[in-house]
Design a protein around this motif. Structure first.
Motif, PDB file in Angstrom:
ATOM      1  N   LEU A 154     -69.693  45.852   6.530  1.00 24.75           N
ATOM      2  CA  LEU A 154     -69.596  45.218   7.804  1.00 24.75           C
ATOM      3  C   LEU A 154     -69.006  43.872   7.419  1.00 24.75           C
ATOM      4  N   HIS A 155     -68.266  43.360   8.685  1.00 23.79           N
ATOM      5  CA  HIS A 155     -67.751  41.667   8.446  1.00 23.79           C
ATOM      6  C   HIS A 155     -69.063  40.865   8.205  1.00 23.79           C
ATOM      7  N   SER A 156     -68.872  40.097   7.222  1.00 20.93           N
ATOM      8  CA  SER A 156     -69.750  38.945   7.131  1.00 20.93           C
ATOM      9  C   SER A 156     -69.173  37.657   7.234  1.00 20.93           C
ATOM     10  N   ALA A 157     -69.745  36.765   7.852  1.00 24.63           N
ATOM     11  CA  ALA A 157     -69.166  35.390   8.056  1.00 24.63           C
ATOM     12  C   ALA A 157     -69.303  34.628   6.800  1.00 24.63           C
ATOM     13  N   PRO A 194     -77.350  28.892   4.414  1.00 28.52           N
ATOM     14  CA  PRO A 194     -77.695  30.439   4.323  1.00 28.52           C
ATOM     15  C   PRO A 194     -76.723  31.432   4.690  1.00 28.52           C
ATOM     16  N   ALA A 195     -76.694  32.747   4.073  1.00 28.30           N
ATOM     17  CA  ALA A 195     -75.836  33.577   4.151  1.00 28.30           C
ATOM     18  C   ALA A 195     -76.402  34.974   4.547  1.00 28.30           C
ATOM     19  N   ARG A 196     -75.488  35.914   5.235  1.00 31.16           N
ATOM     20  CA  ARG A 196     -75.762  36.995   5.796  1.00 31.16           C
ATOM     21  C   ARG A 196     -74.584  38.139   5.448  1.00 31.16           C
ATOM     22  N   LEU A 197     -75.140  39.227   4.677  1.00 27.11           N
ATOM     23  CA  LEU A 197     -74.424  40.196   4.356  1.00 27.11           C
ATOM     24  C   LEU A 197     -74.760  41.660   4.821  1.00 27.11           C
ATOM     25  N   ASP A 237     -72.956  33.056  -6.206  1.00 33.14           N
ATOM     26  CA  ASP A 237     -73.296  34.008  -5.229  1.00 33.14           C
ATOM     27  C   ASP A 237     -71.649  34.364  -4.679  1.00 33.14           C
ATOM     28  N   PHE A 238     -70.673  33.542  -4.814  1.00 29.22           N
ATOM     29  CA  PHE A 238     -69.459  33.676  -4.380  1.00 29.22           C
ATOM     30  C   PHE A 238     -68.643  34.299  -5.396  1.00 29.22           C
ATOM     31  N   SER A 261     -68.632  41.378  -0.592  1.00 26.31           N
ATOM     32  CA  SER A 261     -68.478  40.095  -1.139  1.00 26.31           C
ATOM     33  C   SER A 261     -68.726  38.877  -0.105  1.00 26.31           C
ATOM     34  N   LEU A 262     -69.403  37.998  -0.817  1.00 26.92           N
ATOM     35  CA  LEU A 262     -69.560  36.796   0.084  1.00 26.92           C
ATOM     36  C   LEU A 262     -68.508  35.671   0.148  1.00 26.92           C
ATOM     37  N   GLY A 263     -68.162  35.328   1.316  1.00 25.88           N
ATOM     38  CA  GLY A 263     -66.815  34.219   1.522  1.00 25.88           C
ATOM     39  C   GLY A 263     -67.259  32.953   1.601  1.00 25.88           C
ATOM     40  N   ARG A 264     -66.500  31.979   1.030  1.00 27.68           N
ATOM     41  CA  ARG A 264     -67.066  30.720   1.135  1.00 27.68           C
ATOM     42  C   ARG A 264     -66.242  29.749   2.122  1.00 27.68           C
ATOM     43  N   ARG A 265     -66.968  28.827   2.684  1.00 32.70           N
ATOM     44  CA  ARG A 265     -66.548  27.981   3.582  1.00 32.70           C
ATOM     45  C   ARG A 265     -66.561  26.442   3.309  1.00 32.70           C
ATOM     46  N   ASP A 266     -65.562  25.556   3.143  1.00 29.92           N
ATOM     47  CA  ASP A 266     -65.533  24.275   2.585  1.00 29.92           C
ATOM     48  C   ASP A 266     -65.739  23.471   3.867  1.00 29.92           C
TER      49      ASP A 266
END
Length: 632
Positions: A404-407, A414-417, A478-479, A499-504
């Motif tokens: 499923l889409h993960s932000a 924090p992260a959520r997969l 993690d990224f 996969s975990l996406g990164r936000r700058d």
């Protein structure tokens, strides 16, 4: 010539010699006779060459030699005695005359052969007990007795007839008197009458040798029988919802006393009399209507079923199935209707007909066969009935796992997969794994796993599960690595990589700053316009009023444009003056006013002059923002 006379002479001499020596002899003797009682009996007797006494005997008893036989009033002798005729007459013959008779030539010592006289006594008309009309109950075995009394001789036989046809099976019985003679005879006829025998006539006939034609006695049968019922319906074929009339007709003896109606064995309340009107429905096809009619003897029942035409009615819904992949699946759906409804099978959302009839068979099913299957019956001729019913096919297969889409997440945030799992049977566990470990449930270090049911699963693929991997304090690694979501059941396993996406942070700051700058610029424009309008209103009322003047510091040029009415005694080094009551302005200790810049110098006001004419609100307004805006 002499020779011819000799024979003649011999014959003549022989005859003469025989005639001279003839003896008495019988020319005719009596024979056995049968005579009917009351008739006349004649016993013949003729003698030759006898001129003496002739008499008759009865059972050895001499009747006498006179021709009128004194003492025997009914007896006499007839014939010419000179010619030797001595016939015995008896009239009327009675039963006592039955005896053995002889004709005797007493002086010659001749006796005839015995002649037996048989006296026949015809039977009296028979009697049928209970006649002339006998009441019987139909269906109940009964005996009819015919009896003949008297001195009939010989014993008569009793016969039964109906419509001229002899009836067999009667029992014949004799009843002797004490003296050993026959007192009476009777015949018993056993029968089990039916209602059709009502009014029938039976004949008992007494017949013997004395009366070959016999004597008859008739008896009429009066039958008491329970009702004989006929039941009809009009019309016999009806549409569901139409009215039908039942007519119950019965013949009975004694008359009918009551009617009772039932449908399918249950009484129809309020129904009385020989007619029933009712609205037909589908149940009449299998639940017949019956009419029971009663009288004093008994009751009879008749029933009839209607040909009711009705639309399809669902009797058995298809049941959900759960089969392993590769196995066969079979659905069954039962509809009842008249005429027999046409049943078709489709898959929900698809108009293609898969099968017709009550059964749908799917060989070697796969995951793509999972879903809802619909059996449908069209309405009947009346437009009623019909419809559809459906059942779900669940195909048991290895789990299907989808990411499923993960932000995207911030570093050290924090992260959520998430992954979505469909499986039948339900998976034993959902496992998250990465480089240095795995986790099924609960927490481990920075990681936490939660699993809960999905809002709605894909039809036929079993219940859905959503598994969430929470990461607190993300790290750079993690990224750059993949997280595996895996599920297993008894048929196998399935999985996917998330996969975990990164936000700058920097792009976000720039966007926020730009939006804030635009907002402040818009605010300053609105404020400037409001100040100008306010000053214009004050100047038109009284521009000579010089209190509350404001010097706007930072002006590089000491000139200002003023009208003649605005001349004051303020020194030349003071800047332009604006008449205002703005609350952001404050007065210093020397009595001068200083402007409080709400933007802390971000925007600079170069100069403001009072309007030169009433139609002008702002002569010159300069706003400067380093690198952003410059308005003239």
């Amino acid at each position: 010539t002499l020779r011819m006379l000799v024979p003649v002479l011999l014959v003549l001499s022989f005859c003469l010699r025989g005639r001279a020596g003839l003896a008495p002899h019988f020319l005719q003797q009596p024979e056995d006779q049968v005579v009917l009682l009351g008739d006349e009996a004649r016993l013949p007797c003729a003698l030759g060459d006898y001129r003496g006494l002739v008499q008759w005997t009865k059972d050895g008893l001499a009747l006498g030699g006179e021709r009128d036989l004194p003492g025997w009033s009914r007896y006499w002798i007839s014939g010419n005695a000179a010619s030797g005729q001595h016939d015995l007459h008896i009239r009327p013959v009675e039963l006592e005359d039955q005896a053995s008779y002889e004709c005797q030539a007493t002086q010659a010592g001749l006796r005839s052969r015995p002649a037996q006289l048989h006296v026949l006594v015809p039977p009296d008309p028979p009697q049928v007990l209970g006649g002339p009309s006998v009441s019987l109950v139909a269906g109940v075995p009964a005996n009819l007795t015919c009896r003949s009394r008297g001195d009939a001789h010989p014993t008569p036989e009793l016969l039964w007839f109906r419509d001229g046809i002899r009836l067999d099976g009667a029992i014949f019985r004799q009843t002797p008197l004490k003296e050993g003679t026959i007192g009476s005879v009777e015949s018993i006829l056993s029968l089990t009458p039916s209602s059709h025998d009502d009014g029938a006539t039976l004949v008992c006939r007494a017949r013997s040798q004395a009366l070959p034609a016999g004597k008859d006695t008739a008896v009429t049968l009066s039958l008491q029988y329970p009702p004989v019922v006929t039941l009809s319906a009009e019309p016999q074929t009806v549409q569901e919802g139409e009215k039908v009339t039942f007519l119950c007709q019965a013949t009975a003896q004694p008359p009918v006393t009551g009617y009772r109606w039932a449908k399918g064995g249950s009484p129809v309340l309020g129904a009385r009399g020989p007619m029933l009107e009712i609205v037909a429905d589908a149940s009449f096809l299998t639940a017949p209507v019956s009419c029971e009619v009663s009288n004093a003897v008994g009751s009879a029942n008749r029933s009839t079923a209607l040909d009711v035409q009705f639309g399809p009615i669902l009797q058995a819904k298809p049941k959900p199935l759960s089969v392993d992949v590769g196995e066969d699946a079979s659905f069954s759906c039962v509809w009842r209707g008249n005429p027999l409804p046409r049943v078709t099978w489709t898959r929900r959302g698809d108009a293609q007909v898969l099968a017709s009839g009550p059964t749908l068979r799917l060989p070697a099913v796969g995951p793509e066969d999972a879903g809802d299957y619909v059996c449908r019956a069209e309405p009947g001729l009346s437009g009623r009935g019909g419809g559809s019913a459906e059942a779900r096919l669940t195909v048991n297969a290895p789990p299907v796992v989808t990411a499923l889409h993960s932000a995207p997440a911030f570093l050290r945030g924090p992260a959520r997969l998430q992954c979505l799992v469909f499986a039948s049977p339900t998976p034993e566990a959902v496992v998250w794994s990465w480089d240095e470990g795995f986790l099924t449930a609960g927490s481990r270090g920075r990681f936490l796993v939660e699993t809960f049911p999905a809002p709605e699963g894909l039809k036929g693929q079993g219940p859905g599960l959503i598994s969430v991997l929470h990461i607190s304090g993300t790290q750079e690694s993690d990224f750059h690595r993949g997280f595996n979501c895996t599920a297993r059941n008894r048929l196998g396993e399935g999985g996917t990589q998330v996969s975990l996406g990164r936000r700058d942070l920097l792009p976000t700051v720039r966007i926020v700053a730009g939006v804030a700058a635009m907002a402040m610029t818009l605010l300053m424009i609105i404020t400037g316009v409001a100040l100008c309008c306010w000053r214009h209103g004050r100047a038109s009322a009284s521009f000579s009023k010089q209190k509350n003047l404001v010097r706007i510091p930072g002006s590089s040029d000491g000139s200002s444009s003023r009208g003649p009415e605005e001349e004051t005694g303020i020194s030349k080094d003071q800047g332009p003056i604006v008449h205002t009551d703005h609350s952001d302005l404050v007065l210093d200790e020397e009595g001068a006013l200083e402007t409080k810049d709400p933007t802390n110098g971000y925007y600079k006001v170069r100069g403001v002059s009072p309007p030169t004419s009433p139609d002008s609100c702002v002569t010159s307004l300069q706003l400067k923002s380093p690198g952003i805006f410059n308005l003239q």
